[in-house]
Design an enzyme around this catalytic site. Structure first.
Site, PDB file in Angstrom:
ATOM      1  N   GLN A   1       0.835  -1.208   0.000  1.00 38.04           N
ATOM      2  CA  GLN A   1       0.000   0.000   0.000  1.00 38.04           C
ATOM      3  C   GLN A   1       0.868   1.256   0.000  1.00 38.04           C
ATOM      4  O   GLN A   1       0.348   2.361  -0.132  1.00 38.04           O
ATOM      5  CB  GLN A   1      -0.887   0.021   1.246  1.00 38.04           C
ATOM      6  CG  GLN A   1      -1.824  -1.169   1.360  1.00 38.04           C
ATOM      7  CD  GLN A   1      -2.475  -1.229   2.720  1.00 38.04           C
ATOM      8  OE1 GLN A   1      -3.395  -0.467   3.018  1.00 38.04           O
ATOM      9  NE2 GLN A   1      -1.992  -2.130   3.568  1.00 38.04           N
ATOM     10  N   ASN A   2       2.161   1.084   0.167  1.00 37.31           N
ATOM     11  CA  ASN A   2       3.070   2.220   0.275  1.00 37.31           C
ATOM     12  C   ASN A   2       3.425   2.782  -1.100  1.00 37.31           C
ATOM     13  O   ASN A   2       3.494   2.048  -2.083  1.00 37.31           O
ATOM     14  CB  ASN A   2       4.341   1.804   1.012  1.00 37.31           C
ATOM     15  CG  ASN A   2       4.041   1.277   2.403  1.00 37.31           C
ATOM     16  OD1 ASN A   2       3.023   1.625   2.994  1.00 37.31           O
ATOM     17  ND2 ASN A   2       4.909   0.424   2.922  1.00 37.31           N
TER      18      ASN A   2
ATOM     19  N   ASP B   1       6.221   4.833  -1.533  1.00 36.18           N
ATOM     20  CA  ASP B   1       7.570   5.389  -1.409  1.00 36.18           C
ATOM     21  C   ASP B   1       8.655   4.625  -2.164  1.00 36.18           C
ATOM     22  O   ASP B   1       9.800   5.032  -2.190  1.00 36.18           O
ATOM     23  CB  ASP B   1       7.956   5.472   0.065  1.00 36.18           C
ATOM     24  CG  ASP B   1       7.680   4.165   0.821  1.00 36.18           C
ATOM     25  OD1 ASP B   1       7.944   3.085   0.252  1.00 36.18           O
ATOM     26  OD2 ASP B   1       7.191   4.234   1.969  1.00 36.18           O
TER      27      ASP B   1
ATOM     28  N   HIS C   1      -1.620   1.305  -4.311  1.00 34.96           N
ATOM     29  CA  HIS C   1      -2.049   2.708  -4.305  1.00 34.96           C
ATOM     30  C   HIS C   1      -1.157   3.608  -5.161  1.00 34.96           C
ATOM     31  O   HIS C   1      -1.166   4.824  -5.010  1.00 34.96           O
ATOM     32  CB  HIS C   1      -2.100   3.226  -2.868  1.00 34.96           C
ATOM     33  CG  HIS C   1      -3.128   2.540  -2.027  1.00 34.96           C
ATOM     34  ND1 HIS C   1      -3.015   2.376  -0.663  1.00 34.96           N
ATOM     35  CD2 HIS C   1      -4.292   1.937  -2.383  1.00 34.96           C
ATOM     36  CE1 HIS C   1      -4.067   1.720  -0.204  1.00 34.96           C
ATOM     37  NE2 HIS C   1      -4.846   1.439  -1.230  1.00 34.96           N
TER      38      HIS C   1
ATOM     39  N   CYS D   1       0.501  19.223 -18.522  1.00 39.07           N
ATOM     40  CA  CYS D   1       0.953  18.103 -19.341  1.00 39.07           C
ATOM     41  C   CYS D   1       1.564  18.625 -20.631  1.00 39.07           C
ATOM     42  O   CYS D   1       0.983  19.471 -21.324  1.00 39.07           O
ATOM     43  CB  CYS D   1      -0.218  17.176 -19.646  1.00 39.07           C
ATOM     44  SG  CYS D   1       0.185  15.820 -20.777  1.00 39.07           S
TER      45      CYS D   1
ATOM     46  N   CYS E   1      -0.882  17.425 -23.737  1.00 38.11           N
ATOM     47  CA  CYS E   1      -2.252  17.910 -23.968  1.00 38.11           C
ATOM     48  C   CYS E   1      -2.643  19.079 -23.078  1.00 38.11           C
ATOM     49  O   CYS E   1      -3.808  19.496 -23.090  1.00 38.11           O
ATOM     50  CB  CYS E   1      -3.245  16.763 -23.766  1.00 38.11           C
ATOM     51  SG  CYS E   1      -3.421  16.238 -22.046  1.00 38.11           S
TER      52      CYS E   1
ATOM     53  N   GLY F   1       2.781  -4.532   8.935  1.00 35.31           N
ATOM     54  CA  GLY F   1       2.795  -3.078   9.130  1.00 35.31           C
ATOM     55  C   GLY F   1       1.595  -2.365   8.551  1.00 35.31           C
ATOM     56  O   GLY F   1       1.733  -1.270   8.019  1.00 35.31           O
TER      57      GLY F   1
ATOM     58  N   SER G   1      -2.745  -1.458   9.268  1.00 36.77           N
ATOM     59  CA  SER G   1      -3.986  -1.576  10.034  1.00 36.77           C
ATOM     60  C   SER G   1      -5.134  -2.061   9.158  1.00 36.77           C
ATOM     61  O   SER G   1      -6.237  -2.304   9.646  1.00 36.77           O
ATOM     62  CB  SER G   1      -4.356  -0.223  10.650  1.00 36.77           C
ATOM     63  OG  SER G   1      -4.557   0.745   9.633  1.00 36.77           O
TER      64      SER G   1
ATOM     65  N   ILE H   1       1.604  -3.258  14.925  1.00 40.69           N
ATOM     66  CA  ILE H   1       1.418  -2.676  16.249  1.00 40.69           C
ATOM     67  C   ILE H   1       0.014  -2.094  16.327  1.00 40.69           C
ATOM     68  O   ILE H   1      -0.338  -1.217  15.548  1.00 40.69           O
ATOM     69  CB  ILE H   1       2.454  -1.580  16.526  1.00 40.69           C
ATOM     70  CG1 ILE H   1       3.869  -2.151  16.441  1.00 40.69           C
ATOM     71  CG2 ILE H   1       2.222  -0.955  17.896  1.00 40.69           C
ATOM     72  CD1 ILE H   1       4.956  -1.108  16.573  1.00 40.69           C
TER      73      ILE H   1
END
Length: 395
Positions: free
Chosen positions: A199-200, A202, A216, A292, A295, A332, A334, A359
């Site tokens: 989901q990260n 980075d 994502h 852009c 366009c 890591g 939730s 956690i």
């Protein structure tokens, strides 16, 4: 009428605040009290301006200073306070993993032939990138991330977002993979992990040598909302710099200030690579956003913002991977986003056991066969040294 003091401290580790001085006796007492702190506070000079406020209008009447080398004193003074407590770590506190939990996780991974891993922001907090939902996350301070609707519907919102994101980019990409990312890559190399979804945004998995499906999206690409053209983020950063030279110079000077201070424009690192900017330092109308090149459409980071949907083809690919797993490990996360929760539920519906290493509570706790409440960066490296986990899996 009230007397106030405005202060500037040079070469100081000491925090100060102004006070109202009611008498010469109190003034003299405070001077002597503060002077005794010279040896352990490293204060050189204390400069101040004394203001008499009358009918709500301040008039600066006197300027003075206190020289700790000579003991020379003039004017008013402030009360010395204790230094602020250290900032809370962005990684939540947790007890160390028990040997019992480590053994259960070892058995879970070792018994699997088609293990799929889903990772979340908890893997990146140990690398210095904040998250949203943990006790020390961005939400705890009232931070609200931009929504897809705000970005698309408001040019002013886009200006503010891109200014923040431009400012935070250099620090964001400076993060390096922590023990969670390195351990997962080693598990892949040994054949223990058959598929990974993150989901990260980075790209720390990529820096560690893995190539997961980015559920994502990623901040490392910029997409045109009109024609779909993709641009490398580094090239986009250069275009922003050329259009906003003053802002670029200010951002490059950020290294001189503590995060959140005036010297750093009140900026604080936030999840997803942007910086929270104090409104005092930013005028949206002065910031220019590149269009852009193909366009002239609106450019957006290739990230699924809150309120947006994950592209259908990507959803189907991730869903297929989750359903093919004979075990699913959440690391890591939730699992609060519906896009991630659906994947965990799909694996559970196929009868696959679920293990969660995170956690705090998660949305998928009721589906889990195993839940370990500990830092993944403390658990996974130990797992690699247990039993047959240190050698490649048999085919």
């Amino acid at each position: 009428m009230a007397i106030f003091t405005k202060l500037v401290v040079e070469r100081s580790l000491l925090q100060v605040r102004s006070v109202v001085l009611h008498s010469n006796f109190m003034h003299g007492y405070l001077i002597r009290n503060l002077s005794t702190r010279q040896s352990d506070s490293s204060v050189g000079f204390l400069h101040y301006k004394t203001c008499v406020r009358s009918k709500g209008l301040p008039v600066f009447q006197r300027i003075g200073s206190h020289n700790y080398a000579t003991g020379t004193v003039a004017g008013s003074v402030a009360v010395a306070e204790k230094p602020p407590p250290p900032k809370a770590s962005i990684v939540p506190e947790s007890p160390p993993p028990s040997q019992y939990d480590l053994q259960r996780l070892y058995d879970f991974v070792n018994d699997s032939k088609r293990l799929v891993v889903i990772t979340g922001a908890g893997a990146s907090t140990e690398c210095g990138i904040p998250d949203y939902r943990s006790p020390n996350g961005a939400y705890s301070s009232g931070f609200k991330p931009i929504t897809h609707q705000d970005f698309v519907g408001s040019e002013q919102s886009r200006r503010r977002y891109w200014a923040r994101s431009y400012a935070g980019w250099r620090r964001f990409i400076g993060a390096t993979p922590g023990p969670t990312y390195i351990s997962l890559q080693q598990l892949e190399t040994k054949g223990r992990v058959k598929g990974m979804i993150t989901q990260n945004v980075d790209r720390l998995h990529y820096k560690a040598g893995s190539k997961p499906i980015e559920l994502h999206g990623t901040t490392h690409q910029v997409i045109c909302l009109n024609c779909g053209d993709l641009t490398d983020r580094h090239l986009f950063q250069n275009r922003v710099k050329k259009l906003n030279p003053e802002w670029a110079r200010a951002v490059e000077a950020l290294e001189s200030g503590e995060p959140g201070s005036d010297a750093s424009f009140g900026m604080k690192q936030r999840p997803d690579g942007d910086l929270d900017i104090d409104e005092r330092f930013f005028r949206k109308e002065n910031f220019c956003i590149p269009d852009c090149k193909k366009c002239n459409g609106i450019l957006k980071p290739d990230v699924v913002f809150f309120g947006d949907n994950v592209p259908k083809q990507r959803v189907e690919f991730c869903m297929s991977l989750a359903r093919s797993a004979d075990a699913l490990l959440v690391v890591g996360s939730s699992v609060m986003t519906m896009s991630a929760f659906r994947l965990v539920r799909a694996a559970a519906d196929m009868g696959s056991p679920i293990a969660i290493l995170n956690i705090g509570p998660t949305r998928a706790d009721d589906l889990a066969h195993l839940k370990i409440n500990a830092r993944s960066g403390e658990v996974l490296p130990r797992l690699l040294n247990m039993g047959a986990m240190s050698v490649p899996a048999s085919s």
